[in-house]
Write an enzyme that holds these catalytic residues in place. Sequence first.
Site, mmCIF file in Angstrom:
data_model
loop_
_atom_site.group_PDB
_atom_site.id
_atom_site.type_symbol
_atom_site.label_atom_id
_atom_site.label_comp_id
_atom_site.label_asym_id
_atom_site.label_seq_id
_atom_site.Cartn_x
_atom_site.Cartn_y
_atom_site.Cartn_z
ATOM 1 N N PRO A 46 49.232 32.851 49.430
ATOM 2 C CA PRO A 46 49.916 33.865 50.247
ATOM 3 C C PRO A 46 51.323 33.434 50.641
ATOM 4 C CG PRO A 46 47.778 33.243 51.211
ATOM 5 C CD PRO A 46 48.050 32.285 50.100
ATOM 6 N N GLU A 99 41.583 25.752 52.863
ATOM 7 C CA GLU A 99 42.833 26.095 53.568
ATOM 8 C C GLU A 99 44.028 26.031 52.629
ATOM 9 O OE1 GLU A 99 43.062 27.263 56.826
ATOM 10 O OE2 GLU A 99 40.921 27.311 56.415
ATOM 11 N N ARG A 107 48.688 42.989 29.534
ATOM 12 C CA ARG A 107 48.939 44.331 29.002
ATOM 13 C C ARG A 107 50.376 44.506 28.499
ATOM 14 N NH1 ARG A 107 50.566 47.826 32.509
ATOM 15 N NH2 ARG A 107 49.315 49.587 31.811
ATOM 16 N N ASP A 140 54.720 53.284 32.761
ATOM 17 C CA ASP A 140 53.999 52.953 33.989
ATOM 18 C C ASP A 140 54.857 53.070 35.219
ATOM 19 O OD1 ASP A 140 51.561 52.319 33.039
ATOM 20 O OD2 ASP A 140 52.050 50.222 32.652
HETATM 21 N N1 ADE Z 1 45.247 33.163 47.668
HETATM 22 C C1 ADE Z 1 44.819 33.635 48.842
HETATM 23 N N2 ADE Z 1 45.462 34.748 49.181
HETATM 24 C C2 ADE Z 1 46.356 35.005 48.186
HETATM 25 C C3 ADE Z 1 47.320 36.002 47.969
HETATM 26 N N3 ADE Z 1 47.543 36.992 48.840
HETATM 27 N N4 ADE Z 1 48.055 35.947 46.845
HETATM 28 C C4 ADE Z 1 47.873 34.942 45.975
HETATM 29 N N5 ADE Z 1 46.978 33.968 46.131
HETATM 30 C C5 ADE Z 1 46.215 33.990 47.234
#
Ligand code: ADE
Length: 250
Positions: free
Chosen positions: A87, A114, A152, A167
Amino acid sequence: MEISVISIFPGMFDAVAGSGVSRRAMEQGALNLHRWDPRDFTEDKHRGVDDRPYGGGPGMVMKPGPLCRCIDAATADHAGPVLYLSPQGELLTQGLVEELSSEPAITLVAGRYEGIDERVIQTRVDREISIGDYVLSGGELAAMVLIEAVTRLIPGVLGNDKSARQDSFSNGLLDCPHFTRPKQFEGHEVPAVLLTGDHEKIRQWRFQQSLKKTINSRPDLLRQADFGKTGLNKEQIKLLKEFKLEQEDV
Ligand code: ADE
């Protein structure tokens, strides 16, 4: 394309190997998926891949040793950028997907717990990528999203290469609505213009619909849209640019 995935749950990737466009790409030989499990690179009898975080706090962190040895083995087989799904990464966009689809090989690192020891990122990772502003329990699903989006775009994988070009996002706008038979469904008609056979009119209608959808759902995209890719005439592009400027004033 050679895609190596590093994950303590290699079985999760059966989903992309066993169905859809990625399976077809693998059958065609356009994609090879290599799965690597960091547990195979542990040196203790419990085959431990995680440990408590220095400084305290909840959860566990993936140890650098097994993960780095695993990444080294994967990249020794197929060199290419190492991408860590997290994230904290830069957002995966269609632009980034296009860029990655031109690589002959990529290695995807899916973390658990984590996260992974920061020194793995410092010493082995080229790019950290997020699929959106939400938290998953591991990077596997994010890696599969990336695999699906990249696969793709490999030439010849989609039956019709036009599908990829039409797309959402390929010109910076969302896709237009699509209709198929029957002409009337539960009292709802197919828009008349689609039955005219007038390709120019249909193209314009589709563009207007794309624009309407983008304004309503994702006005933020209009700021970056590349209207040169729409096939519109100069007058239409001028109108759109004016519209874009008005949007920027808001
Ligand atoms: N691992 C955990 N959450 C994630 C996300 N939002 N994007 C990529 N990898 C992740």
